[in-house]
Scaffold this motif. Structure first.
Motif, PDB file in Angstrom:
ATOM      1  N   LEU A 268       3.811  -0.928  16.866  1.00 52.95           N
ATOM      2  CA  LEU A 268       2.812  -0.214  17.667  1.00 52.95           C
ATOM      3  C   LEU A 268       2.132   0.878  16.853  1.00 52.95           C
ATOM      4  CD1 LEU A 268       4.592   0.188  21.104  1.00 52.95           C
ATOM      5  CD2 LEU A 268       2.579  -1.204  20.597  1.00 52.95           C
ATOM      6  N   LEU A 269       2.880   1.500  15.960  1.00 53.08           N
ATOM      7  CA  LEU A 269       2.342   2.594  15.168  1.00 53.08           C
ATOM      8  C   LEU A 269       1.417   2.124  14.041  1.00 53.08           C
ATOM      9  CD1 LEU A 269       5.535   4.810  14.991  1.00 53.08           C
ATOM     10  CD2 LEU A 269       3.539   5.102  16.467  1.00 53.08           C
ATOM     11  N   LEU A 270       1.347   0.809  13.823  1.00 47.34           N
ATOM     12  CA  LEU A 270       0.465   0.288  12.780  1.00 47.34           C
ATOM     13  C   LEU A 270      -0.999   0.517  13.105  1.00 47.34           C
ATOM     14  CD1 LEU A 270       2.156  -3.143  11.977  1.00 47.34           C
ATOM     15  CD2 LEU A 270       2.262  -1.043  10.647  1.00 47.34           C
ATOM     16  N   PHE A 271      -1.314   0.768  14.361  1.00 48.71           N
ATOM     17  CA  PHE A 271      -2.702   0.874  14.791  1.00 48.71           C
ATOM     18  C   PHE A 271      -3.205   2.311  14.867  1.00 48.71           C
ATOM     19  CE2 PHE A 271      -0.909  -2.997  16.615  1.00 48.71           C
ATOM     20  CZ  PHE A 271      -1.743  -3.929  16.022  1.00 48.71           C
ATOM     21  N   ALA A 272      -2.360   3.258  14.567  1.00 48.93           N
ATOM     22  CA  ALA A 272      -2.754   4.662  14.681  1.00 48.93           C
ATOM     23  C   ALA A 272      -2.494   5.399  13.372  1.00 48.93           C
ATOM     24  CB  ALA A 272      -1.977   5.328  15.812  1.00 48.93           C
ATOM     25  N   ASN A 273      -3.359   6.325  13.075  1.00 49.06           N
ATOM     26  CA  ASN A 273      -3.184   7.202  11.922  1.00 49.06           C
ATOM     27  C   ASN A 273      -2.884   8.605  12.410  1.00 49.06           C
ATOM     28  OD1 ASN A 273      -3.732   5.443   9.789  1.00 49.06           O
ATOM     29  ND2 ASN A 273      -5.926   5.704  10.016  1.00 49.06           N
TER      30      ASN A 273
ATOM     31  N   LEU B 144       5.437   2.705   0.150  1.00 50.12           N
ATOM     32  CA  LEU B 144       4.756   2.112  -1.003  1.00 50.12           C
ATOM     33  C   LEU B 144       4.503   0.622  -0.813  1.00 50.12           C
ATOM     34  CD1 LEU B 144       6.846   3.888  -3.775  1.00 50.12           C
ATOM     35  CD2 LEU B 144       4.498   4.428  -3.069  1.00 50.12           C
ATOM     36  N   GLY B 145       4.790   0.106   0.378  1.00 51.57           N
ATOM     37  CA  GLY B 145       4.663  -1.318   0.634  1.00 51.57           C
ATOM     38  C   GLY B 145       3.361  -1.695   1.313  1.00 51.57           C
ATOM     39  N   TYR B 146       3.238  -2.981   1.584  1.00 52.18           N
ATOM     40  CA  TYR B 146       2.079  -3.560   2.256  1.00 52.18           C
ATOM     41  C   TYR B 146       2.531  -4.188   3.566  1.00 52.18           C
ATOM     42  CZ  TYR B 146      -0.354  -3.148  -2.195  1.00 52.18           C
ATOM     43  OH  TYR B 146      -0.918  -2.656  -3.339  1.00 52.18           O
ATOM     44  N   ILE B 147       1.691  -4.097   4.590  1.00 55.66           N
ATOM     45  CA  ILE B 147       1.993  -4.715   5.876  1.00 55.66           C
ATOM     46  C   ILE B 147       1.773  -6.218   5.748  1.00 55.66           C
ATOM     47  CG2 ILE B 147       1.321  -4.877   8.298  1.00 55.66           C
ATOM     48  CD1 ILE B 147       0.393  -1.904   8.003  1.00 55.66           C
ATOM     49  N   GLN B 148       2.728  -6.969   6.280  1.00 52.79           N
ATOM     50  CA  GLN B 148       2.624  -8.428   6.253  1.00 52.79           C
ATOM     51  C   GLN B 148       2.894  -8.964   7.650  1.00 52.79           C
ATOM     52  OE1 GLN B 148       4.378 -10.845   2.988  1.00 52.79           O
ATOM     53  NE2 GLN B 148       5.817 -11.492   4.575  1.00 52.79           N
TER      54      GLN B 148
ATOM     55  N   ALA C  10      -7.828   5.720  13.844  1.00 48.90           N
ATOM     56  CA  ALA C  10      -7.409   4.315  13.956  1.00 48.90           C
ATOM     57  C   ALA C  10      -7.236   3.705  12.570  1.00 48.90           C
ATOM     58  CB  ALA C  10      -8.442   3.519  14.748  1.00 48.90           C
ATOM     59  N   THR C  11      -6.218   2.892  12.425  1.00 52.11           N
ATOM     60  CA  THR C  11      -5.949   2.211  11.165  1.00 52.11           C
ATOM     61  C   THR C  11      -7.031   1.170  10.901  1.00 52.11           C
ATOM     62  OG1 THR C  11      -3.590   2.499  11.501  1.00 52.11           O
ATOM     63  CG2 THR C  11      -4.253   0.823   9.915  1.00 52.11           C
ATOM     64  N   ALA C  12      -7.530   1.149   9.689  1.00 49.26           N
ATOM     65  CA  ALA C  12      -8.521   0.144   9.293  1.00 49.26           C
ATOM     66  C   ALA C  12      -8.247  -0.259   7.851  1.00 49.26           C
ATOM     67  CB  ALA C  12      -9.927   0.714   9.423  1.00 49.26           C
ATOM     68  N   PRO C  13      -8.366  -1.557   7.571  1.00 48.44           N
ATOM     69  CA  PRO C  13      -8.131  -1.990   6.194  1.00 48.44           C
ATOM     70  C   PRO C  13      -9.271  -1.582   5.275  1.00 48.44           C
ATOM     71  CG  PRO C  13      -8.721  -3.859   7.590  1.00 48.44           C
ATOM     72  CD  PRO C  13      -8.615  -2.666   8.479  1.00 48.44           C
ATOM     73  N   ALA C  14      -8.949  -1.430   4.000  1.00 49.38           N
ATOM     74  CA  ALA C  14      -9.960  -1.167   2.978  1.00 49.38           C
ATOM     75  C   ALA C  14     -10.766  -2.440   2.749  1.00 49.38           C
ATOM     76  CB  ALA C  14      -9.273  -0.727   1.687  1.00 49.38           C
TER      77      ALA C  14
ATOM     78  N   GLY D   2      -8.879  -5.495   2.104  1.00 53.31           N
ATOM     79  CA  GLY D   2      -7.981  -5.954   3.164  1.00 53.31           C
ATOM     80  C   GLY D   2      -6.661  -5.209   3.253  1.00 53.31           C
ATOM     81  N   THR D   3      -6.370  -4.333   2.306  1.00 48.23           N
ATOM     82  CA  THR D   3      -5.095  -3.608   2.341  1.00 48.23           C
ATOM     83  C   THR D   3      -5.192  -2.381   3.234  1.00 48.23           C
ATOM     84  OG1 THR D   3      -5.630  -2.286   0.396  1.00 48.23           O
ATOM     85  CG2 THR D   3      -4.449  -4.354   0.019  1.00 48.23           C
ATOM     86  N   ILE D   4      -4.050  -1.992   3.741  1.00 50.36           N
ATOM     87  CA  ILE D   4      -3.932  -0.785   4.549  1.00 50.36           C
ATOM     88  C   ILE D   4      -2.977   0.143   3.825  1.00 50.36           C
ATOM     89  CG2 ILE D   4      -3.076   0.165   6.726  1.00 50.36           C
ATOM     90  CD1 ILE D   4      -3.936  -2.463   8.054  1.00 50.36           C
ATOM     91  N   LYS D   5      -3.420   1.355   3.565  1.00 48.20           N
ATOM     92  CA  LYS D   5      -2.551   2.357   2.951  1.00 48.20           C
ATOM     93  C   LYS D   5      -1.557   2.837   4.005  1.00 48.20           C
ATOM     94  CE  LYS D   5      -4.482   2.899  -1.144  1.00 48.20           C
ATOM     95  NZ  LYS D   5      -3.798   2.533  -2.345  1.00 48.20           N
ATOM     96  N   LEU D   6      -0.273   2.822   3.687  1.00 49.08           N
ATOM     97  CA  LEU D   6       0.719   3.319   4.624  1.00 49.08           C
ATOM     98  C   LEU D   6       0.816   4.832   4.550  1.00 49.08           C
ATOM     99  CD1 LEU D   6       3.487   0.606   4.322  1.00 49.08           C
ATOM    100  CD2 LEU D   6       1.585   0.793   5.932  1.00 49.08           C
ATOM    101  N   MET D   7       0.270   5.394   3.498  1.00 46.48           N
ATOM    102  CA  MET D   7       0.185   6.842   3.371  1.00 46.48           C
ATOM    103  C   MET D   7      -1.124   7.143   2.670  1.00 46.48           C
ATOM    104  SD  MET D   7       2.902   9.418   1.715  1.00 46.48           S
ATOM    105  CE  MET D   7       2.563  11.147   1.667  1.00 46.48           C
ATOM    106  N   ALA D   8      -1.970   7.915   3.333  1.00 45.90           N
ATOM    107  CA  ALA D   8      -3.280   8.222   2.743  1.00 45.90           C
ATOM    108  C   ALA D   8      -3.476   9.721   2.661  1.00 45.90           C
ATOM    109  CB  ALA D   8      -4.393   7.602   3.572  1.00 45.90           C
TER     110      ALA D   8
END
Length: 132
Positions: free
Chosen positions: A20-25, A62-66, A119-123, A126-132
């Motif tokens: 659920l938290l993947l969609f919010a920054n 440091l990972g990527y969402i899959q 809101a989370t948005a890919p670059a 297509g990647t999403i930074k888990l920490m920006a």
């Protein structure tokens, strides 16, 4: 990078609550007061080293969402392709005292200081930074 030499490849399954938290920054901005007026206050190199040392202890960031085939999500930590956060250090003509006196109200911040929106948005890649 030498700081991440001991990072182990890993796939971390996310719980439903994690997903659920993947969609919010949560934009994090830190302000530090140079009370002593030191010319070498918080040197960039020391800030970067501190960040990298902290990330070493939390490789999940440091990972990527899959997306998984069963509809769940995981974070994949690839030692050879780490998802490093962007490091941004800025200055502005807004004096620290103005921000502090306003109890750090967003209204006093320079418009560009928050590096992410709500809101989370890919670059573009297509990647999403888990920490920006």
């Amino acid at each position: 990078m030498e700081y991440f030499a001991d990072i182990k490849p890993d796939t971390i399954a996310l719980s439903a609550q994690d997903a659920l938290l993947l969609f919010a920054n949560h934009p994090l901005v830190h302000f530090y007061e140079n009370k002593d007026g030191n010319d070498d206050f918080m040197p960039t190199s020391a800030l970067k080293v501190s960040l990298y040392m902290a990330l070493r202890d939390f490789p999940l960031l440091l990972g990527y969402i899959q997306d998984e085939k069963d509809g769940t999500a995981s974070v994949v930590v690839d030692k050879d392709n780490l998802n490093l956060p962007d490091f941004q250090e800025t200055t502005s003509n807004v004096h620290f005292r103005t921000i502090k006196d306003a109890h750090y109200s967003w209204k006093t911040w320079p418009a560009w200081v928050a590096t992410v929106g709500p809101a989370t948005a890919p670059a573009e890649d297509g990647t999403i930074k888990l920490m920006a």
